[in-house]
Design a protein around this motif. Structure first.
Motif, PDB file in Angstrom:
ATOM      1  N   PHE A  37      43.167  44.994  56.073  1.00 22.40           N
ATOM      2  CA  PHE A  37      43.181  44.791  54.632  1.00 22.40           C
ATOM      3  C   PHE A  37      43.733  43.419  54.260  1.00 22.40           C
ATOM      4  CE2 PHE A  37      44.799  45.379  50.261  1.00 22.40           C
ATOM      5  CZ  PHE A  37      43.650  45.864  49.661  1.00 22.40           C
ATOM      6  N   GLU A  38      44.567  42.829  55.112  1.00 30.16           N
ATOM      7  CA  GLU A  38      45.127  41.510  54.812  1.00 30.16           C
ATOM      8  C   GLU A  38      44.035  40.446  54.743  1.00 30.16           C
ATOM      9  OE1 GLU A  38      48.422  40.295  57.162  1.00 30.16           O
ATOM     10  OE2 GLU A  38      49.641  42.042  56.656  1.00 30.16           O
ATOM     11  N   ASP A  39      42.936  40.638  55.484  1.00 26.95           N
ATOM     12  CA  ASP A  39      41.793  39.739  55.381  1.00 26.95           C
ATOM     13  C   ASP A  39      40.826  40.201  54.294  1.00 26.95           C
ATOM     14  OD1 ASP A  39      42.767  38.164  57.374  1.00 26.95           O
ATOM     15  OD2 ASP A  39      41.398  38.861  58.922  1.00 26.95           O
ATOM     16  N   PHE A  40      40.685  41.519  54.163  1.00 25.35           N
ATOM     17  CA  PHE A  40      39.740  42.093  53.213  1.00 25.35           C
ATOM     18  C   PHE A  40      40.087  41.702  51.779  1.00 25.35           C
ATOM     19  CE2 PHE A  40      38.068  45.534  50.554  1.00 25.35           C
ATOM     20  CZ  PHE A  40      36.792  45.706  51.057  1.00 25.35           C
ATOM     21  N   LEU A  41      41.371  41.748  51.437  1.00 29.48           N
ATOM     22  CA  LEU A  41      41.820  41.489  50.063  1.00 29.48           C
ATOM     23  C   LEU A  41      41.423  40.111  49.550  1.00 29.48           C
ATOM     24  CD1 LEU A  41      43.522  42.174  47.516  1.00 29.48           C
ATOM     25  CD2 LEU A  41      45.539  41.475  48.802  1.00 29.48           C
ATOM     26  N   PRO A  42      41.816  38.999  50.196  1.00 29.17           N
ATOM     27  CA  PRO A  42      41.414  37.685  49.657  1.00 29.17           C
ATOM     28  C   PRO A  42      39.910  37.448  49.744  1.00 29.17           C
ATOM     29  CG  PRO A  42      42.525  37.428  51.771  1.00 29.17           C
ATOM     30  CD  PRO A  42      42.708  38.860  51.364  1.00 29.17           C
TER      31      PRO A  42
ATOM     32  N   ILE B 157      41.049  45.640  37.912  1.00 27.68           N
ATOM     33  CA  ILE B 157      40.898  46.544  39.054  1.00 27.68           C
ATOM     34  C   ILE B 157      41.101  47.962  38.549  1.00 27.68           C
ATOM     35  CG2 ILE B 157      41.609  47.039  41.411  1.00 27.68           C
ATOM     36  CD1 ILE B 157      40.718  44.177  41.058  1.00 27.68           C
ATOM     37  N   LEU B 158      40.106  48.831  38.736  1.00 23.60           N
ATOM     38  CA  LEU B 158      40.164  50.201  38.236  1.00 23.60           C
ATOM     39  C   LEU B 158      40.202  51.198  39.388  1.00 23.60           C
ATOM     40  CD1 LEU B 158      37.410  49.941  35.455  1.00 23.60           C
ATOM     41  CD2 LEU B 158      39.886  49.649  35.187  1.00 23.60           C
ATOM     42  N   ASP B 159      40.922  52.287  39.180  1.00 27.42           N
ATOM     43  CA  ASP B 159      40.980  53.382  40.150  1.00 27.42           C
ATOM     44  C   ASP B 159      39.681  54.184  40.045  1.00 27.42           C
ATOM     45  OD1 ASP B 159      41.440  55.701  41.602  1.00 27.42           O
ATOM     46  OD2 ASP B 159      43.473  55.984  40.858  1.00 27.42           O
ATOM     47  N   GLY B 160      38.903  54.195  41.116  1.00 24.83           N
ATOM     48  CA  GLY B 160      37.613  54.887  41.082  1.00 24.83           C
ATOM     49  C   GLY B 160      37.715  56.386  40.944  1.00 24.83           C
TER      50      GLY B 160
ATOM     51  N   GLU C   3      48.498  51.804  46.070  1.00 25.07           N
ATOM     52  CA  GLU C   3      49.133  50.643  46.687  1.00 25.07           C
ATOM     53  C   GLU C   3      48.214  49.433  46.663  1.00 25.07           C
ATOM     54  OE1 GLU C   3      50.817  49.186  51.071  1.00 25.07           O
ATOM     55  OE2 GLU C   3      50.130  51.242  50.770  1.00 25.07           O
ATOM     56  N   GLN C   4      46.927  49.655  46.959  1.00 24.28           N
ATOM     57  CA  GLN C   4      46.007  48.520  47.048  1.00 24.28           C
ATOM     58  C   GLN C   4      45.688  47.932  45.682  1.00 24.28           C
ATOM     59  OE1 GLN C   4      42.715  49.750  49.523  1.00 24.28           O
ATOM     60  NE2 GLN C   4      44.012  49.934  51.333  1.00 24.28           N
ATOM     61  N   ILE C   5      45.646  48.742  44.649  1.00 23.83           N
ATOM     62  CA  ILE C   5      45.469  48.202  43.303  1.00 23.83           C
ATOM     63  C   ILE C   5      46.632  47.270  42.965  1.00 23.83           C
ATOM     64  CG2 ILE C   5      45.622  48.810  40.844  1.00 23.83           C
ATOM     65  CD1 ILE C   5      43.739  51.099  41.346  1.00 23.83           C
ATOM     66  N   GLU C   6      47.842  47.654  43.345  1.00 26.22           N
ATOM     67  CA  GLU C   6      49.007  46.800  43.096  1.00 26.22           C
ATOM     68  C   GLU C   6      48.900  45.488  43.856  1.00 26.22           C
ATOM     69  OE1 GLU C   6      51.392  47.207  40.807  1.00 26.22           O
ATOM     70  OE2 GLU C   6      50.096  48.878  40.229  1.00 26.22           O
ATOM     71  N   LEU C   7      48.366  45.535  45.088  1.00 24.50           N
ATOM     72  CA  LEU C   7      48.195  44.316  45.875  1.00 24.50           C
ATOM     73  C   LEU C   7      47.157  43.401  45.244  1.00 24.50           C
ATOM     74  CD1 LEU C   7      48.300  45.748  49.523  1.00 24.50           C
ATOM     75  CD2 LEU C   7      50.103  44.516  48.304  1.00 24.50           C
ATOM     76  N   TYR C   8      46.072  43.977  44.742  1.00 16.53           N
ATOM     77  CA  TYR C   8      45.057  43.183  44.040  1.00 16.53           C
ATOM     78  C   TYR C   8      45.665  42.535  42.792  1.00 16.53           C
ATOM     79  CZ  TYR C   8      40.781  44.240  46.645  1.00 16.53           C
ATOM     80  OH  TYR C   8      39.801  44.290  47.604  1.00 16.53           O
ATOM     81  N   LYS C   9      46.403  43.308  42.019  1.00 20.10           N
ATOM     82  CA  LYS C   9      47.010  42.777  40.801  1.00 20.10           C
ATOM     83  C   LYS C   9      47.995  41.661  41.125  1.00 20.10           C
ATOM     84  CE  LYS C   9      46.536  46.891  37.886  1.00 20.10           C
ATOM     85  NZ  LYS C   9      47.261  47.994  37.179  1.00 20.10           N
ATOM     86  N   SER C  10      48.742  41.822  42.218  1.00 18.86           N
ATOM     87  CA  SER C  10      49.703  40.800  42.626  1.00 18.86           C
ATOM     88  C   SER C  10      48.988  39.504  42.992  1.00 18.86           C
ATOM     89  CB  SER C  10      50.523  41.302  43.812  1.00 18.86           C
ATOM     90  OG  SER C  10      51.390  40.299  44.297  1.00 18.86           O
ATOM     91  N   LEU C  11      47.882  39.612  43.733  1.00 22.04           N
ATOM     92  CA  LEU C  11      47.129  38.424  44.127  1.00 22.04           C
ATOM     93  C   LEU C  11      46.549  37.718  42.904  1.00 22.04           C
ATOM     94  CD1 LEU C  11      46.004  36.682  46.436  1.00 22.04           C
ATOM     95  CD2 LEU C  11      43.999  38.177  46.472  1.00 22.04           C
TER      96      LEU C  11
END
Length: 224
Positions: free
Chosen positions: A195-200, A88-91, A68-76
């Motif tokens: 995460f809403e603050d962490f992402l940007p 963004i890579l899946d570790g 889910e978070q990779i998708e959020l990064y890609k969207s941003l």
């Protein structure tokens, strides 16, 4: 002594910002709505002189919600044109040597507990990251908590202030700030809202600015 004082002040400002929207926001930014004439939104950077230049271009993510978070990064990245070129890579997946360049870094984000086996297995894939994560949990979180208590003692924060629900830290390869090597965060909140603050912040974007233009808030960010 001077260096230690400067570090304490920097940490104190960051903690005060997490408790006070007025402090964190600073001067009101000039923002453009994403719907205005189809142009890219105007955002505010935490360090305008650097913008995203301190963020590694290849980011390896270890998280309990990695898909889910990779998708959020890609969207941003898609929504903010200046972020084009980030990967963004899946570790949890094997990382090819061609992907592991000097211009790469790690992201670790934990919800509530650090005992998730898949998350810990991901961290263990990278010896350098494992030592950083251990330092974050064992040293940096207690240090931030101590600073909060000192701020309460001096009156900068009111007595009875509840503990922060969100902890995060950038790690750099040297004392001077350059390109970071890892960004680690943990979310103790009931609604997993950190995460809403962490992402940007990963790219040096002001979270409040990002949310104000409608590209870093819940459903809009997920494309719903």
């Amino acid at each position: 002594m001077k260096l230690r004082t400067t570090k304490f002040m920097a940490a104190a400002i960051a903690i005060l910002a997490s408790y006070s929207p007025a402090i964190a926001a600073g001067a009101p930014p000039t923002l453009a709505s994403p719907s205005d004439s189809g142009t890219l939104p105007t955002i505010e950077w935490n360090m305008p002189g650097l913008k995203d230049e301190a963020t590694p271009k290849t980011l390896v993510l270890c998280s309990q919600d990695v898909d889910e978070q990779i998708e959020l990064y890609k969207s941003l990245i898609e929504k903010i044109g200046t972020l084009k070129g980030y990967t963004i890579l899946d570790g949890n997946e094997p990382i090819s040597p061609t992907k592991a360049t000097e211009n790469s870094g790690y992201i670790v984000f934990i919800n509530k507990s650090a005992n998730n086996k898949e998350l810990m297995d991901c961290i263990s894939n990278y010896p350098e990251l494992k030592s950083i994560f251990t330092d974050f949990v064992q040293n940096k979180i207690p240090s931030q908590q101590s600073i909060v208590q000192e701020l309460i003692r001096t009156g900068a924060l009111p007595p009875g202030m509840p503990p922060s629900q969100c902890y995060s830290r950038f790690y750099y390869p040297a004392e001077e700030h350059g390109r970071w090597i890892a960004y680690v965060g943990i979310d103790y909140s009931a609604d997993n809202s950190c995460f809403e603050d962490f992402l940007p912040n990963t790219f040096g974007i002001s979270p409040r600015s990002c949310q104000s233009v409608g590209i870093c808030s819940g459903g809009e960010m997920k494309g719903k």
